[in-house]
Design an enzyme around this catalytic site. Structure first.
Site, PDB file in Angstrom:
ATOM      1  N   GLU A 187      48.763  35.918  64.132  1.00  0.00           N
ATOM      2  CA  GLU A 187      50.216  35.714  64.173  1.00  0.00           C
ATOM      3  C   GLU A 187      50.912  36.341  62.963  1.00  0.00           C
ATOM      4  O   GLU A 187      52.019  36.883  63.078  1.00  0.00           O
ATOM      5  CB  GLU A 187      50.515  34.206  64.222  1.00  0.00           C
ATOM      6  CG  GLU A 187      51.979  33.804  64.230  1.00  0.00           C
ATOM      7  CD  GLU A 187      52.732  34.231  65.484  1.00  0.00           C
ATOM      8  OE1 GLU A 187      52.424  33.728  66.557  1.00  0.00           O
ATOM      9  OE2 GLU A 187      53.630  35.089  65.369  1.00  0.00           O
TER      10      GLU A 187
ATOM     11  N   VAL B  65      52.446  40.372  62.483  1.00  0.00           N
ATOM     12  CA  VAL B  65      53.769  40.879  62.884  1.00  0.00           C
ATOM     13  C   VAL B  65      54.821  39.832  62.528  1.00  0.00           C
ATOM     14  O   VAL B  65      54.677  38.658  62.871  1.00  0.00           O
ATOM     15  CB  VAL B  65      53.841  41.153  64.401  1.00  0.00           C
ATOM     16  CG1 VAL B  65      55.216  41.706  64.780  1.00  0.00           C
ATOM     17  CG2 VAL B  65      52.755  42.120  64.836  1.00  0.00           C
TER      18      VAL B  65
ATOM     19  N   GLY C 212      55.614  38.422  59.752  1.00  0.00           N
ATOM     20  CA  GLY C 212      55.324  37.466  58.673  1.00  0.00           C
ATOM     21  C   GLY C 212      55.418  36.033  59.160  1.00  0.00           C
ATOM     22  O   GLY C 212      54.645  35.609  60.025  1.00  0.00           O
TER      23      GLY C 212
ATOM     24  N   ASP D  71      54.238  51.291  58.845  1.00  0.00           N
ATOM     25  CA  ASP D  71      54.086  49.830  58.932  1.00  0.00           C
ATOM     26  C   ASP D  71      54.754  49.305  60.206  1.00  0.00           C
ATOM     27  O   ASP D  71      54.163  48.509  60.947  1.00  0.00           O
ATOM     28  CB  ASP D  71      54.710  49.184  57.682  1.00  0.00           C
ATOM     29  CG  ASP D  71      54.621  47.676  57.723  1.00  0.00           C
ATOM     30  OD1 ASP D  71      53.531  47.144  57.448  1.00  0.00           O
ATOM     31  OD2 ASP D  71      55.644  47.030  58.031  1.00  0.00           O
TER      32      ASP D  71
ATOM     33  N   LYS E 232      53.057  47.476  63.805  1.00  0.00           N
ATOM     34  CA  LYS E 232      53.534  46.207  64.365  1.00  0.00           C
ATOM     35  C   LYS E 232      54.011  46.372  65.812  1.00  0.00           C
ATOM     36  O   LYS E 232      53.729  45.523  66.659  1.00  0.00           O
ATOM     37  CB  LYS E 232      54.644  45.646  63.478  1.00  0.00           C
ATOM     38  CG  LYS E 232      54.097  45.175  62.118  1.00  0.00           C
ATOM     39  CD  LYS E 232      55.215  44.895  61.135  1.00  0.00           C
ATOM     40  CE  LYS E 232      54.683  44.398  59.799  1.00  0.00           C
ATOM     41  NZ  LYS E 232      55.737  44.382  58.761  1.00  0.00           N
TER      42      LYS E 232
END
Lengths: 388, 388
Positions: A124, A127, A129, A196, A200
């Site tokens: 979890e 992606v 945070g 980044d 995600k």
């Protein structure tokens, strides 16, 4: 008592250990069991840490300890993290991670090992945070065909773009400001070039559309070329340039995916997602648009997501979570260029029926695919897709 | 094959049956099992429905059929719905519902019966319609102490307030418009007087703070007295009046709770939640603020949440979900009046260091509790708390 080993005592790993101490009572109540950290694996020693006596340097201690049922991987990267994750799963341990690079590159393989052994591999935190997003997609929206997912998935670039919009800063100055505040790394390439965000949106696509997407398959454009001039032209309309990762379902188990700057109109919920915050829109065929917002990075928010997965793993030793996706392939991705949208254009040919923002700058009224837009505006123009 | 009985074939119930047909393949994949509707219980017949042959009128058929493992209750209210839910659980069936009134009033009792029998009683659809919210709170934020939850929980009132803000409408006209569009019922009392919002903030509080809150314990003020004059005064500052349900943790297992109109500033994510959409902010001690947004009502969004619970129940026959809370009591609620905040004031005494919006209308700079505000502004003034 459930024993956990934390591998990698950096920002996220130390956040996990601290959070498990701070919120110990709440966590035990949520899990209906006591959960304790038995080992912290790192190459370094931490003599001044209150957890110094838990630190070990040899992974095989974890691998061979039958009392450890959950391993947290917060090492990062695809080197030793991949090796240790494989070995932990093969040794019968559930694995929880925040490592987006590893999940994006090897999720299918690791989930397959987990499935064969009836273990959980949960991520979890990889992606958004601290924002609940993967579990809502796989569980709460389980009755939906997901039609589209897009979002602001990187806090560093969102901070830079927010400073350009609200402070009138140029890209270079906004980047330096982000570095001074600790929001951007000394080498910010992975953030500002969109890699980044790409990892995600790949993980979100994997989950929503059921196939492993290789980040190499996704056309990725960062924000380094975003010109303060365009930010200023768009500002009076309260339209904002945001770096967006986007995946649109184009058929069974396939999607059109891209990472690039979009112009986000004030009608869109992402328009007001500022600073280092993230926001993710998920469109289901029954729910319509839902949006998830919060801190996409940071020690405690990310640790919060990791520990939630630890709790979930602790509650599901017998009943594995159905987080899974199939193998990849060329046919999992269709060209994003073919999708039609409105466009922001500057410095190109004049386009009929457009909304004029400034001399030579327009937002088109009709919807065009990338080739149509190129033909209309000409090759030299600045062009961004618009999200209404 | 997992057999489901749907009780109540109104808007939500028929949406559930239709969605299970439309998204059958996706639902089977998510549940890793075939799920079929075996019975539809209603007092009416539906000869023209494609599902006419599933309709029954006698609950005991469901109660006594060992093949039915999941019962969906979309009857509404606390009469027969309570009786059937109790009996279904006592007969060993998992129950899924969208019935916020029943969960708010009898959640603790029904969850206790479910727990004793190792069954699931799930109600994601009871708050926020199609927005994933209960599961994110109980699972994704499980490692957090929840400090505060507040939100726009009712689409009807949000539509009316949006029309007052954007269209300059008076309350009565906006209400009639909402009724004409089918967003408000002929008797809109439960919505506009805040009772619907109250039930939902009670359920959110139950889950976040662990005690059953009786809606009677929550001071509830609707939007019927919201004056177009105040909406207009606030508009240039892009500040909007919204009906908010709010619960703030004030100690172990207790909270200050209220339902009333608040002034929501443009810095707050709820400021741009328009029309019939809902938005809910959850503040955890590790994640900080997260926000969830989407359609809070409507046939398919609500059905989507119900079917997600059906899928979850189907996957958890052996491992019960830990959704639960304790008994209520006077000490579960502390006075919301004692919380300090900024205030919007019109028609009262002038208050030092305030932001003047118009002659006699201010937003205070300092934070005051309700009694302090009353003393400062005088008893006749219009007063709303401010959410930054």
């Amino acid at each position: 008592m459930i024993n956990v080993a934390v591998m990698g005592f950096g920002t996220v790993g130390s956040g996990v250990v601290e959070l498990m101490a701070t919120n110990h009572e709440k966590i035990a109540a949520s899990a209906a069991a006591e959960i304790a950290v038995k080992y912290i694996l790192d190459v370094r020693d931490f003599p001044d840490s209150p957890f110094a006596d838990l630190v070990i340097h040899d992974f095989s201690i974890i691998e061979n300890d039958p009392d450890v049922s959950i391993v947290v991987e917060t090492i990062g990267g695809t080197g030793v993290a991949l090796d240790f994750t494989r070995r932990a799963l093969l040794a019968g341990k559930n694995v929880v991670t925040s490592n987006k690079e590893l999940v994006a590159a090897h999720g299918h393989e690791l989930l397959s090992i987990a499935r064969e052994r009836n273990l959980n591999y949960l991520f979890e935190a990889s992606v958004g945070g601290g924002i609940p997003i993967l579990r809502p997609i796989s569980q709460c929206l389980a009755a939906n065909e997901i039609e589209e997912i897009y979002g602001i998935l990187n806090g560093t670039t969102n901070y830079i773009l927010t400073r350009m919009y609200e402070g009138g800063a140029k890209f270079d100055d906004a980047l330096r400001e982000a570095q001074a505040k600790g929001y951007a790394e000394a080498n910010p390439a992975a953030d500002i070039e969109g890699r980044d965000t790409c990892r995600k949106i790949c993980i979100l696509s994997d989950l929503a559309f059921g196939r492993q997407i290789d980040p190499e398959q996704v056309p990725t454009r960062g924000i380094t070329e975003v010109d303060a001039k365009d930010v200023a032209i768009l500002a009076p309309a309260r339209a904002v340039i945001k770096l967006i990762g986007r995946a649109v379902r184009t058929g069974k188990n396939c999607a059109a995916i891209c990472v690039e700057p979009f112009v986000v109109m004030p009608t869109n919920q992402l328009n007001t997602v500022r600073d280092v915050f993230n926001g993710i829109v998920v469109r289901g065929n029954a729910t319509g648009d839902t949006m998830f917002y919060g801190r996409g990075a940071g020690k405690l928010p990310t640790a919060s997501a990791v520990v939630a997965d630890v709790i979930d793993a602790a509650k599901h030793f017998r009943a594995r979570k159905y987080v899974d996706w199939g193998d990849g392939g060329k046919d999992a991705v269709t060209p994003h260029e073919l999708l039609k949208s409105r466009w922001y254009v500057r410095g190109g040919a004049e386009i009929a029926d457009s909304m004029k923002l400034a001399e030579g700058a327009y937002i088109t009224d009709g919807k065009y695919d990338a080739a149509e837009m190129e033909a209309l505006a000409g090759p030299g123009a600045v062009k961004y897709r618009v999200l209404d």
